[in-house]
Design a protein around this motif. Sequence first.
Motif, PDB file in Angstrom:
ATOM      1  N   PRO A   8      47.116 156.311  25.964  1.00 14.32           N
ATOM      2  CA  PRO A   8      46.333 155.925  24.910  1.00 14.32           C
ATOM      3  C   PRO A   8      46.644 156.602  23.633  1.00 14.32           C
ATOM      4  N   HIS A   9      47.186 157.801  23.780  1.00 10.55           N
ATOM      5  CA  HIS A   9      47.490 158.573  22.542  1.00 10.55           C
ATOM      6  C   HIS A   9      48.714 157.908  21.738  1.00 10.55           C
ATOM      7  N   THR A  16      42.189 152.018  24.042  1.00  5.41           N
ATOM      8  CA  THR A  16      41.036 152.742  23.688  1.00  5.41           C
ATOM      9  C   THR A  16      40.560 153.622  24.740  1.00  5.41           C
ATOM     10  N   SER A  17      41.031 153.465  25.848  1.00  4.09           N
ATOM     11  CA  SER A  17      40.638 154.407  27.061  1.00  4.09           C
ATOM     12  C   SER A  17      41.657 154.158  28.339  1.00  4.09           C
ATOM     13  N   CYS A  18      41.674 155.015  29.407  1.00  3.82           N
ATOM     14  CA  CYS A  18      42.524 154.870  30.607  1.00  3.82           C
ATOM     15  C   CYS A  18      41.599 155.412  31.624  1.00  3.82           C
ATOM     16  N   THR A  56      47.341 162.473  18.166  1.00  2.00           N
ATOM     17  CA  THR A  56      47.112 161.003  18.611  1.00  2.00           C
ATOM     18  C   THR A  56      47.688 160.155  17.650  1.00  2.00           C
ATOM     19  N   ASN A 100      47.415 156.611  17.999  1.00  2.97           N
ATOM     20  CA  ASN A 100      46.928 155.267  17.999  1.00  2.97           C
ATOM     21  C   ASN A 100      45.424 155.542  17.357  1.00  2.97           C
ATOM     22  N   TYR A 109      42.327 154.584  19.678  1.00  2.00           N
ATOM     23  CA  TYR A 109      42.055 155.760  20.626  1.00  2.00           C
ATOM     24  C   TYR A 109      41.241 156.857  19.797  1.00  2.00           C
TER      25      TYR A 109
END
Length: 161
Positions: free
Chosen positions: A29-30, A36-38, A150, A152, A155
């Motif tokens: 996600p970075h 937005t998440s994992c 990050t 993204n 995220y």
Amino acid sequence: MPAIASHSVLLDLTPQAAWDKLRDLSLAPHYVPGLTSCQFHPGAREGVGASRRVFRKGGQWLDESVVQWQEGSGFVLILHRASDGAPFPFREASFSYALQAESEATRITTQMNYSLRGGRVVEWLLAKAFSNVVREIAENLKAYYESGRTQNAEYSQALRV
């Protein structure tokens, strides 16, 4: 024969440093746009059989499972939705990350192999979009691995909430 989108960048990292980051499947996600998440599925967190679910805004999700793992040099993920196979518009899809030493630096190649439900015409129409996504993932990965920041925006926003 599946279509292929590929992009390569040079990382200002040793092969070992690049592998130490790449093998951590929780970092996607970075650098993968829109995530937005994992969350990991039960079981291994690396190696063949490791599997994660990645989320996008609005609750959309995709599963990614490791089907090939080459210690120190890369892996291949298949993209699927639970046991239902590849998500629309794909008939099948996989994404690979491959590292190659270049002196004190490391080249990473990101590649998506896919076939679409609409056949060759649809693949031709969407080829540029998929190439842009694969390129963006590689460029974001480079920036994140080298800076630790990050890349993204989605995220980053999810982390602030």
